[in-house]
Design a protein around this motif. Structure first.
Motif, PDB file in Angstrom:
ATOM      1  N   ALA A  78      55.621  62.021 -17.195  1.00 29.97           N
ATOM      2  CA  ALA A  78      55.100  62.427 -15.886  1.00 29.97           C
ATOM      3  C   ALA A  78      55.017  63.943 -15.759  1.00 29.97           C
ATOM      4  O   ALA A  78      54.452  64.451 -14.796  1.00 29.97           O
ATOM      5  N   GLN A 131      53.284  66.948 -17.486  1.00 27.15           N
ATOM      6  CA  GLN A 131      52.309  67.344 -18.523  1.00 27.15           C
ATOM      7  C   GLN A 131      52.113  68.859 -18.419  1.00 27.15           C
ATOM      8  O   GLN A 131      52.881  69.601 -18.996  1.00 27.15           O
ATOM      9  N   CYS A 143      52.493  70.550 -10.925  1.00 28.53           N
ATOM     10  CA  CYS A 143      52.845  69.754  -9.742  1.00 28.53           C
ATOM     11  C   CYS A 143      54.299  69.286  -9.769  1.00 28.53           C
ATOM     12  O   CYS A 143      54.793  68.782  -8.766  1.00 28.53           O
ATOM     13  N   CYS A 175      47.964  65.936  -8.561  1.00 25.34           N
ATOM     14  CA  CYS A 175      48.291  66.105  -9.985  1.00 25.34           C
ATOM     15  C   CYS A 175      46.996  65.901 -10.758  1.00 25.34           C
ATOM     16  O   CYS A 175      46.360  64.863 -10.643  1.00 25.34           O
ATOM     17  N   ARG A 176      46.628  66.916 -11.543  1.00 26.71           N
ATOM     18  CA  ARG A 176      45.368  66.827 -12.278  1.00 26.71           C
ATOM     19  C   ARG A 176      45.541  66.139 -13.626  1.00 26.71           C
ATOM     20  O   ARG A 176      44.577  65.899 -14.324  1.00 26.71           O
ATOM     21  N   CYS A 177      46.803  65.867 -14.019  1.00 25.57           N
ATOM     22  CA  CYS A 177      47.038  65.465 -15.408  1.00 25.57           C
ATOM     23  C   CYS A 177      47.442  64.004 -15.607  1.00 25.57           C
ATOM     24  O   CYS A 177      47.053  63.401 -16.596  1.00 25.57           O
TER      25      CYS A 177
HETATM   26  S1  FES Z   1      51.335  67.460 -14.611  1.00 27.33           S
HETATM   27 FE1  FES Z   1      50.580  67.302 -12.577  1.00 27.33          FE
HETATM   28  S2  FES Z   1      49.134  68.880 -12.394  1.00 27.33           S
HETATM   29 FE2  FES Z   1      49.640  68.853 -14.492  1.00 27.33          FE
END
Ligand code: FES
Ligand code: FES
Length: 159
Positions: A96, A98, A102, A134-136
């Motif tokens: 969770a 990355q 966030c 969260c973008r990832c």
């Molecule tokens: S881990 Fe959530 S924005 Fe990259």
């Protein structure tokens, strides 16, 4: 114009003068050197700046420092109890984290949730993350991280 402010941050009393327009986020980052709370949108949209204010998660970019008077703030830097350690480990173990931008806000939101509700449903976990971008991860891993932490925290302790 400046005003005197008094608050407890991660267990330490902080007193000083702040400009009336200073946000809690800027006070933490610029005056206290606590850069764990991230400045993403600076407008209440992303959740990256989340801290606990008197035990409740808030967007610190939306809180004016002058509104605080003896209030208790916890940032990601201050989360070092056993429960917090298990939450952080669970974020790492489930992937969770990355890029991590966030993560401080999400971990604080998790801590806030578990303070109120030690055994949340998936729906309750998802609700706790409303307002966190969260973008990832696609969020599934974040939910999994909370479920893993809940499982470990509810395990009977070994002697
Ligand atoms: S881990 Fe959530 S924005 Fe990259
Ligand atoms: S920086 Fe506060 S919500 Fe985005």
């Amino acid at each position: 114009m400046k005003k005197q402010v008094r608050l407890v941050v991660n267990g330490h009393l902080w007193e000083g003068e702040v400009d009336v327009g200073t946000t809690l986020l800027d006070l933490l980052r610029d005056d206290m050197g606590l850069t764990g709370a991230k400045k993403g949108c600076d407008g209440g949209e992303c959740g990256a700046c989340t801290v606990l204010l008197n035990g409740q998660p808030v967007n610190s970019c939306l809180v004016l420092a002058v509104s605080l008077d003896g209030d208790i703030v916890e940032t990601i830097e201050g989360l070092d109890d056993e429960e917090s350690r298990i939450i952080k480990e669970s974020y790492v173990a489930t992937g969770a984290v990355q890029c991590g931008f966030c993560s401080p806000g999400m971990i604080i939101a998790t801590k806030g949730l578990l303070n109120q509700n030690p055994n949340p449903t998936v729906e309750e976990i998802e609700t706790a993350f409303v307002g966190h971008l969260c973008r990832c991860t696609g969020y599934a891993r974040t939910v999994e991280a909370v479920q893993r932490a809940v499982r470990l925290l509810n395990e009977p302790k070994q002697n």
